[in-house]
Design a protein around this motif. Sequence first.
Motif, PDB file in Angstrom:
ATOM      1  N   ASP A 159       0.949  -1.064  -0.355  1.00  0.00           N
ATOM      2  CA  ASP A 159       0.319   0.334  -0.006  1.00  0.00           C
ATOM      3  C   ASP A 159       0.928   1.352  -0.037  1.00  0.00           C
ATOM      4  OD1 ASP A 159      -2.573   1.322   0.217  1.00  0.00           O
ATOM      5  OD2 ASP A 159      -1.936   2.018   2.238  1.00  0.00           O
ATOM      6  N   ARG A 160       2.266   1.259   1.115  1.00  0.00           N
ATOM      7  CA  ARG A 160       2.856   2.378   0.536  1.00  0.00           C
ATOM      8  C   ARG A 160       3.265   2.949  -0.384  1.00  0.00           C
ATOM      9  NH1 ARG A 160       5.442   3.568   6.819  1.00  0.00           N
ATOM     10  NH2 ARG A 160       3.494   3.510   8.260  1.00  0.00           N
ATOM     11  N   PHE A 161       3.958   1.217  -1.087  1.00  0.00           N
ATOM     12  CA  PHE A 161       4.899   1.347  -2.538  1.00  0.00           C
ATOM     13  C   PHE A 161       3.955   2.079  -3.182  1.00  0.00           C
ATOM     14  CE2 PHE A 161       5.948  -0.341  -6.083  1.00  0.00           C
ATOM     15  CZ  PHE A 161       7.197   0.627  -6.518  1.00  0.00           C
ATOM     16  N   VAL A 162       2.455   1.554  -3.929  1.00  0.00           N
ATOM     17  CA  VAL A 162       1.681   1.875  -4.713  1.00  0.00           C
ATOM     18  C   VAL A 162       1.220   3.396  -4.719  1.00  0.00           C
ATOM     19  CG1 VAL A 162       0.052   1.213  -5.632  1.00  0.00           C
ATOM     20  CG2 VAL A 162       1.572  -0.349  -5.148  1.00  0.00           C
ATOM     21  N   HIS A 163       1.401   3.854  -3.177  1.00  0.00           N
ATOM     22  CA  HIS A 163       0.438   5.013  -2.916  1.00  0.00           C
ATOM     23  C   HIS A 163       1.403   6.152  -3.390  1.00  0.00           C
ATOM     24  CE1 HIS A 163      -0.771   8.986  -0.685  1.00  0.00           C
ATOM     25  NE2 HIS A 163      -1.990   8.261  -1.226  1.00  0.00           N
ATOM     26  N   ASP A 164       2.478   5.447  -2.646  1.00  0.00           N
ATOM     27  CA  ASP A 164       4.302   6.640  -3.007  1.00  0.00           C
ATOM     28  C   ASP A 164       4.328   6.833  -4.349  1.00  0.00           C
ATOM     29  OD1 ASP A 164       3.943   7.142  -0.377  1.00  0.00           O
ATOM     30  OD2 ASP A 164       6.071   6.226  -0.469  1.00  0.00           O
ATOM     31  N   HIS A 165       3.594   6.227  -5.264  1.00  0.00           N
ATOM     32  CA  HIS A 165       4.206   6.077  -6.681  1.00  0.00           C
ATOM     33  C   HIS A 165       2.553   6.611  -7.859  1.00  0.00           C
ATOM     34  CE1 HIS A 165       7.622   4.466  -4.810  1.00  0.00           C
ATOM     35  NE2 HIS A 165       8.613   5.807  -5.774  1.00  0.00           N
ATOM     36  N   LEU A 166       1.805   6.745  -6.800  1.00  0.00           N
ATOM     37  CA  LEU A 166       0.578   6.992  -8.043  1.00  0.00           C
ATOM     38  C   LEU A 166       0.818   8.061  -9.487  1.00  0.00           C
ATOM     39  CD1 LEU A 166      -2.302   7.811  -5.398  1.00  0.00           C
ATOM     40  CD2 LEU A 166      -2.020   5.914  -6.602  1.00  0.00           C
ATOM     41  N   ASP A 167       1.911   9.127  -8.863  1.00  0.00           N
ATOM     42  CA  ASP A 167       1.984   9.239 -10.099  1.00  0.00           C
ATOM     43  C   ASP A 167       2.955   8.787 -11.455  1.00  0.00           C
ATOM     44  OD1 ASP A 167       4.492   9.344  -9.119  1.00  0.00           O
ATOM     45  OD2 ASP A 167       4.831  11.751  -9.461  1.00  0.00           O
ATOM     46  N   HIS A 168       2.968   7.283 -11.087  1.00  0.00           N
ATOM     47  CA  HIS A 168       3.911   6.372 -12.618  1.00  0.00           C
ATOM     48  C   HIS A 168       3.314   6.456 -13.407  1.00  0.00           C
ATOM     49  CE1 HIS A 168       7.492   3.529 -13.276  1.00  0.00           C
ATOM     50  NE2 HIS A 168       6.293   2.727 -13.603  1.00  0.00           N
ATOM     51  N   PRO A 169       3.779   6.861 -14.532  1.00  0.00           N
ATOM     52  CA  PRO A 169       3.011   6.753 -16.241  1.00  0.00           C
ATOM     53  C   PRO A 169       2.962   5.500 -16.351  1.00  0.00           C
ATOM     54  CG  PRO A 169       5.201   7.770 -15.965  1.00  0.00           C
ATOM     55  CD  PRO A 169       5.077   6.966 -14.438  1.00  0.00           C
ATOM     56  N   PRO A 170       1.117   6.113 -17.022  1.00  0.00           N
ATOM     57  CA  PRO A 170       0.276   4.300 -17.358  1.00  0.00           C
ATOM     58  C   PRO A 170       0.599   3.793 -18.671  1.00  0.00           C
ATOM     59  CG  PRO A 170      -1.503   6.853 -17.110  1.00  0.00           C
ATOM     60  CD  PRO A 170      -0.311   7.393 -17.095  1.00  0.00           C
ATOM     61  N   GLY A 171       0.641   2.332 -17.637  1.00  0.00           N
ATOM     62  CA  GLY A 171       1.508   1.523 -19.146  1.00  0.00           C
ATOM     63  C   GLY A 171       2.962   0.913 -18.633  1.00  0.00           C
ATOM     64  N   ARG A 221     -20.044  -2.844   2.056  1.00  0.00           N
ATOM     65  CA  ARG A 221     -19.070  -1.525   2.651  1.00  0.00           C
ATOM     66  C   ARG A 221     -17.414  -1.905   2.920  1.00  0.00           C
ATOM     67  NH1 ARG A 221     -17.712  -0.252   7.981  1.00  0.00           N
ATOM     68  NH2 ARG A 221     -18.983  -1.799   9.361  1.00  0.00           N
ATOM     69  N   GLY A 222     -17.062  -1.761   2.958  1.00  0.00           N
ATOM     70  CA  GLY A 222     -15.311  -2.366   3.002  1.00  0.00           C
ATOM     71  C   GLY A 222     -14.237  -1.013   1.697  1.00  0.00           C
ATOM     72  N   ARG A 223     -13.047  -1.899   2.415  1.00  0.00           N
ATOM     73  CA  ARG A 223     -11.650  -1.424   1.587  1.00  0.00           C
ATOM     74  C   ARG A 223     -11.392  -2.008   0.414  1.00  0.00           C
ATOM     75  NH1 ARG A 223     -10.602   3.184   4.672  1.00  0.00           N
ATOM     76  NH2 ARG A 223      -8.696   3.734   3.997  1.00  0.00           N
ATOM     77  N   ILE A 224     -11.560  -1.289  -1.092  1.00  0.00           N
ATOM     78  CA  ILE A 224     -10.614  -1.787  -1.797  1.00  0.00           C
ATOM     79  C   ILE A 224      -9.673  -1.481  -1.721  1.00  0.00           C
ATOM     80  CG2 ILE A 224     -10.559  -1.759  -4.120  1.00  0.00           C
ATOM     81  CD1 ILE A 224     -13.081  -0.742  -4.314  1.00  0.00           C
ATOM     82  N   ASP A 225      -8.426  -2.698  -2.179  1.00  0.00           N
ATOM     83  CA  ASP A 225      -6.493  -2.850  -1.455  1.00  0.00           C
ATOM     84  C   ASP A 225      -6.258  -1.365  -2.502  1.00  0.00           C
ATOM     85  OD1 ASP A 225      -6.681  -4.082   0.947  1.00  0.00           O
ATOM     86  OD2 ASP A 225      -6.160  -5.567  -0.775  1.00  0.00           O
ATOM     87  N   ARG A 226      -6.151  -1.408  -3.926  1.00  0.00           N
ATOM     88  CA  ARG A 226      -6.470  -0.752  -5.372  1.00  0.00           C
ATOM     89  C   ARG A 226      -6.915  -0.933  -6.259  1.00  0.00           C
ATOM     90  NH1 ARG A 226      -0.682  -2.535  -7.810  1.00  0.00           N
ATOM     91  NH2 ARG A 226      -1.091  -1.958  -9.798  1.00  0.00           N
TER      92      ARG A 226
END
Length: 166
Positions: free
Chosen positions: A26-38, A128-133
């Motif tokens: 979660d922390r890794f992916v969240h920190d890289h949300l701006d990573h270019p698509p594809g 109701r809940g949370r989606i990991d990604r």
Amino acid sequence: EPVEEPDDLLRISALDRGSLVHECLDRFVHDHLDHPPGTPWDDRHREALLAVFDRLADDVAAAGLTGHDALWARDRALLRRDLLAWIDRDSERRTQFGLRTLATEHAFGQPGHPLPWPLPDGTTLWFRGRIDRVDLDADGGVRVVDYKTGKPDRYKVIRDDPTDAG
């Protein structure tokens, strides 16, 4: 050191291991949300992922949740190997489907306000809940990712039938 007491924690529990990996991803992916698509993850991202893991693993060890030092050293090395396998597989998926991550830990259906899902027989399921990604693919489709750390055979049923026959 020898294990002195029968109640001594020998290994990190499955729950703590799963929480550690989940928080790391979660922390890794969240920190890289701006990573270019594809675009795939590169060596710089692999290093960043392992750095996040090492910080979190140190915290879990400091909290006394990892068990015997010799077994933790082995488990820690295996978890690092698994994370590197994950990032390679995720790179393949990102490239193949043109994925871009929209959100991590996305909440849906707030307490007291669950989301309805009407069924053909007229009944309604409430969620109701949370989606990991949540990822968006190149065709505009949404992909929901749920991280799992247990044995893969435990999830075979939902892989073959996501609703497990209802």
